[in-house]
Design a protein around this motif. Structure first.
Motif, PDB file in Angstrom:
ATOM      1  N   UNK A 693     -13.376 -11.722  45.625  1.00  0.00           N
ATOM      2  CA  UNK A 693     -12.838 -10.506  45.018  1.00  0.00           C
ATOM      3  C   UNK A 693     -11.659 -10.825  44.105  1.00  0.00           C
ATOM      4  N   UNK A 694     -10.808 -11.751  44.531  1.00  0.00           N
ATOM      5  CA  UNK A 694      -9.644 -12.124  43.720  1.00  0.00           C
ATOM      6  C   UNK A 694     -10.077 -12.730  42.389  1.00  0.00           C
ATOM      7  N   UNK A 695     -11.136 -13.544  42.408  1.00  0.00           N
ATOM      8  CA  UNK A 695     -11.607 -14.160  41.166  1.00  0.00           C
ATOM      9  C   UNK A 695     -12.181 -13.123  40.212  1.00  0.00           C
ATOM     10  N   UNK A 696     -12.980 -12.212  40.728  1.00  0.00           N
ATOM     11  CA  UNK A 696     -13.549 -11.169  39.868  1.00  0.00           C
ATOM     12  C   UNK A 696     -12.443 -10.273  39.311  1.00  0.00           C
ATOM     13  N   UNK A 697     -11.469  -9.949  40.140  1.00  0.00           N
ATOM     14  CA  UNK A 697     -10.349  -9.130  39.690  1.00  0.00           C
ATOM     15  C   UNK A 697      -9.549  -9.856  38.607  1.00  0.00           C
ATOM     16  N   UNK A 698      -9.391 -11.161  38.778  1.00  0.00           N
ATOM     17  CA  UNK A 698      -8.671 -11.958  37.791  1.00  0.00           C
ATOM     18  C   UNK A 698      -9.376 -11.903  36.441  1.00  0.00           C
ATOM     19  N   UNK A 699     -10.704 -12.036  36.435  1.00  0.00           N
ATOM     20  CA  UNK A 699     -11.454 -11.981  35.184  1.00  0.00           C
ATOM     21  C   UNK A 699     -11.409 -10.591  34.578  1.00  0.00           C
TER      22      UNK A 699
END
Length: 945
Positions: A693-699
């Motif tokens: 979730x953190x990676x998708x939010x970062x993108x």
């Protein structure tokens, strides 16, 4: 802003390196030295992750450990001069560690961001800290299966400060994967900044694809044309200094003395050499390839040699490779041969010990080996006699510790590893057709493939009996996926055309003239259950690809070299293959191909088992084999039978020689390493939903939207992309996955992990900017007239990158919350509903600058005091962990050195020096302010206006 030597810059990608200084600008690159960490970085001028370190009047800076406040700033010839009180100094005098955050100044001045941006920033810091401490850092996003023996090799290399290893696993066990993973971890940890890979010419493309597709490592392929092009722009510059990661052919380099000298002088941290058995050395002669690698080996700290045939067919050659790895240890061939005889005897003793069949002579040998530990040996032998299996294992481990080559060599065998599928051969001999020219065309095709014909003949398979056989085979297999391999692009296209005319079903193709994106798409079309049933691939085009979801391999033609045949079969015959592998091959009776097919099938049994002595058998019989294949079919059968009989006899003799030469202690040492920590950590990362979730939010922070698809896939859409720099999305939307299994079968999917270049790039962009580093949150649950300051610091230790200090203390976020009475609020978390309602709400705090100027600095001071106390405890814990772990490694090496001459004093001294350097650097870690959030009650803004 133009770069000038002497300027100071920060790396937004690695802020923990401290302040850097421009050393020189050359062509399209700039070289920066980070003195505090002893690191030199070379960046492309077009995409350098650098931020100019220019301070303003009122900023605090450090000079010689003193903190001063800047009063005036002046630029002279591209360099910045500062005045603080009566002192004037140039930017080059600044300490490497500076308080660079402007978060507090932004808050005080009222320039704040939304609450969601602050929380995204904090989660990005947490994601980076977790990933950087992970034992799999550098291979988190590698497309590799979690195979125990491969993870053991990777962990063995990770434990060496500069790995120098001979990777000698049997064919098909993944030496290339092991070597690439080791390189990826060395690069990610900062221990290797410049890496050189040398391979035979035929394997350059395979390595390029493997490094890029599996490990996200963009190596530059070097050849004469590239070097000449670089020298046209800068004649005096060494072309090998233009790239950090270089892949080149040994064959090409050894043909050019100038290139050999340049590549040796270019300076490398890690060298990988594939097919190391081609490096020939005797006391009287050494091949040009050996001369080149020997010259590099003297200069390069890390060295990985890869070979599937270490010592079985010649101990002199084995000594030559070990001599490259450790010239101080392996100096005399005669002494090595004598020592090897002792190890062979010990290997046989170990085998009898495992089987419980030790002899009286074995017991005497053991008493001689353990003369200084006789009481322990007698007790252990007594326990073994009593049936204690643990005692037997302990004795075997003690023998392993005394083994000479176990420190520099890894050897895993297919039989010991297990998990391989069964090979089932379907071999057919086809009657010749009525076409009188068929045998002539087949002979010309064979002549080109063995190098006796310079120009490839034209292929027309519409009237070839092999096409009828192929169509019949495909029909009999129903809906099964089938991989068809042949040598060249011309054959791929001719076969595709013939099948299109005669079959009518969708066919995917794969050859070397297609770019990587085209290959990925066609491989995905083949992998899709609803896609193509058949993929026709050329030999070069299929290199480095994994098609183990298929169980049927059609060999349209056969390579002359047994290793190339094994490489073809290895596209399906891999660990993790869920079913039996069916190999289909056919030849027309009387053709040249018939002789080669029978030699493989009847002479080597190559379609049912791996042939480790194939190279030697080809060397002995290649002339006779080719001559018979190209001879007239009439009357050649007796000679063919004689060739097959001679091959079978030689194969049996060599197999027996290999079995006698097996080093069971070495194999046991290779299997003994504990890979549980790495395997468990990687499996844990696979299941980490929060990081996903953190990676998708970062993108999403940069306008990259994600849309869930079926089968663990999602679509990354750059329609609203706000910045440049995401190379993976420049061609448009891309499908991605977090699923390891799917990533292994679909090269076209982005396999996202915390160390994927796109994720790292997004982190660099976010954390290198001010976005989210200052915000205001209205917490509706707080009492009236309440204001809290939440400060997020990053605890960083600036040290030599080669120490890889982040395994003990990564750049980690630390948080403190204080109220207006400067009391710390332990465990405080803002109200979840208030955070959710904050959304993208923006506040204007500019009317409150005076209030904030009096309120924030003392609260921030209290936060810093609290965080420094937290940091001191964390630093002490990290130092204790580092001391404990490194001291245990040192103790282990010292114990080994007492019984094993392969463990040198230099290795122990280097590890002790590393321990001391780490323990000296850790206390210097300091928290750096990264972000602040003012959390207030709803009436705060009204009361303070």
């Amino acid at each position: 802003m133009p770069l000038v030597p002497g300027q100071r810059w920060f790396s937004s990608a690695e802020p923990e390196l401290g302040l850097g200084t421009v050393l020189r600008i050359a062509g399209r690159s700039v070289q920066i030295v980070f003195t505090a960490s002893g690191t030199v970085r070379q960046y492309s001028l077009e995409a350098a992750p650098l931020v100019r370190a220019v301070f303003r009047a009122g900023d605090r800076v450090r000079i010689d450990g003193r903190e001063l406040t800047i009063e005036a700033v002046e630029e002279r010839d591209g360099l910045v001069w500062y005045r603080a009180g009566s002192e004037t100094f140039m930017e080059g005098q600044l300490d490497a560690e500076q308080p660079v955050s402007k978060a507090d100044q932004r808050l005080i001045s009222g320039r704040i961001d939304r609450n969601d941006q602050f929380e995204r920033r904090v989660r990005a810091l947490e994601l980076r800290a977790r990933a950087r401490r992970h034992p799999g850092w550098g291979i988190l996003g590698a497309r590799i299966d979690l195979i125990p023996h491969q993870l053991r090799v990777i962990e063995t290399a990770a434990a060496r400060r500069t790995p120098r290893l001979l990777l000698a696993d049997e064919v098909g066990l993944g030496k290339t994967i092991e070597a690439c993973a080791i390189a990826a971890q060395q690069i990610a940890s900062g221990r290797a900044r410049r890496v050189l890979v040398l391979t035979p010419e035929s394997l350059v493309n395979q390595w390029f694809v493997e490094l890029l597709r599996r490990f996200n490592l963009p190596f530059a392929i070097y050849d004469e044309e590239r070097c000449e092009a670089l020298e046209m722009n800068e004649p005096s510059r060494n072309p090998f200094e233009d790239e950090q990661f270089v892949l080149a052919s040994v064959d090409w380099l050894t043909e050019h003395d100038k290139r050999m000298k340049q590549v040796v002088q270019a300076g490398w941290d890690l060298l990988l050499v594939d097919e190391a058995h081609h490096l020939i050395w005797t006391p009287e002669f050494e091949s040009p390839g050996y001369t080149l690698v020997a010259a590099l080996a003297k200069r390069v700290p890390g060295l990985l040699l890869l070979t599937a045939t270490p010592e079985q067919l010649g101990r002199g050659g084995h000594f030559a490779r070990l001599r490259l790895l450790d010239p101080a240890r392996y100096t005399d061939l005669a002494a090595f041969l004598a020592e090897s005889e002792r190890f062979v005897a010990l290997s046989a003793l170990a085998e009898r010990l495992e089987a419980g069949e030790t002899t009286a002579a074995d017991l005497e040998t053991l008493r001689g080996l353990f003369a200084a530990e006789r009481p322990w040996l007698d007790a252990t032998l007594a326990a073994i006699d009593a049936g204690d299996t643990a005692a037997r294992e302990a004795l075997l481990d003690a023998l392993v510790d005394r083994h000479g080559t176990g420190r520099v060599m890894v050897r895993n065998r297919r039989a010991a590893v297990g998990g391989f599928p069964r090979r089932i051969a379907h071999i057919d001999l086809l009657p010749a057709s009525d076409d009188p020219e068929l045998l002539g065309r087949l002979r010309a095709e064979f002549a080109f493939e063995v190098g006796d014909l310079d120009e490839e003949p034209t292929h027309d398979y519409t009237r070839d009996p092999r096409l009828d056989w192929l169509l019949s085979t495909l029909e009999s297999l129903g809906s099964e996926k089938v991989l068809v391999l042949c040598r060249s692009r011309a054959k791929v296209q001719a076969l595709e055309e013939a099948l299109r005319l005669r079959w009518g079903h969708p066919v995917a193709r794969f050859h070397e003239d297609m770019n990587l994106l085209q290959r990925d798409r066609n491989a995905a079309f083949f992998a899709d259950p609803e896609g193509a049933r058949v993929l026709i691939a050329s030999e070069v085009g299929a290199e480095g690809r994994n098609f183990q979801f298929a169980q049927h391999l059609v060999l349209w033609d056969l390579p002359l070299h047994p290793d190339m045949l094994e490489q073809r079969i290895g596209r399906l015959d891999r660990i993790g293959q869920p079913g039996d592998v069916h190999l289909h091959a056919a030849a027309v009776a009387g053709s040249a191909q018939e002789v080669l097919l029978r030699w493989y099938h009847e002479g080597l049994d190559a379609f049912r088992s791996v042939v480790p002595d194939g190279r030697e058998l080809l060397r002995r019989h290649v002339d006779e084999l080719v001559a018979l294949a190209e001879a007239d079919a009439a009357g050649r059968e007796p000679a063919v039978e004689a060739l097959l009989a001679a091959t079978r006899q030689a194969h049996a003799e060599l197999s027996e020689q290999i079995a006698r030469g097996r080093d069971r202690l070495l194999e046991r040492a290779s299997q003994r390493a504990d890979a549980d920590e790495l395997a468990a950590a990687l499996a844990g990362d696979d299941a980490d939903l929060a990081s996903r979730e953190a990676m998708l939010e970062l993108l999403e922070a940069f306008g990259i939207q994600n849309e869930p698809l079926a089968d663990e896939r999602f679509l990354l859409d750059p329609e609203y992309l706000t910045v440049d720099g995401f190379e993976e999305l420049k061609a448009g939307p891309r499908e991605a996955t977090f699923d390891r299994r799917l990533a292994l079968s679909r090269d076209d999917l982005l396999y996202l992990r915390a160390d994927h270049p796109m994720v790292l790039g997004a982190q660099d962009l976010l954390l290198g900017s001010e976005t989210g580093n200052a915000c205001l949150l209205i917490d509706e649950t707080l009492p009236p007239r309440t204001a809290l300051l939440e400060a997020v610091y990053v605890l960083e230790c600036i040290a030599d990158a080669a120490l890889n200090i982040a395994r003990f203390l990564p750049p980690m976020p630390l948080r403190a919350v204080v109220d207006t009475r400067l009391q710390r609020r332990h465990g405080f978390e803002p109200d979840a509903d208030s955070r959710a309602r904050a959304g993208d709400r923006q506040f204007d705090l500019s009317p409150m600058r005076k209030v904030l100027n009096s309120l924030v600095p003392p609260m921030l001071g209290a936060c810093e005091t609290a965080v420094r106390r937290d940091a001191a405890a964390i630093i002490a814990e990290a130092a204790e962990a580092a001391d404990r772990r490194l001291s245990a490694e040192i103790a282990r090496l010292e114990a080994l050195a007492a019984v094993n001459p392969a463990v040198g004093e230099a290795e122990i001294a280097a590890l002790k020096a590393e321990r001391e350097a780490i323990l000296a650097a850790l206390p210097g870690a300091r928290p750096r302010l990264d972000a602040v959030r003012l959390v207030t009650s709803p009436d705060f803004l009204l009361l303070r206006r």
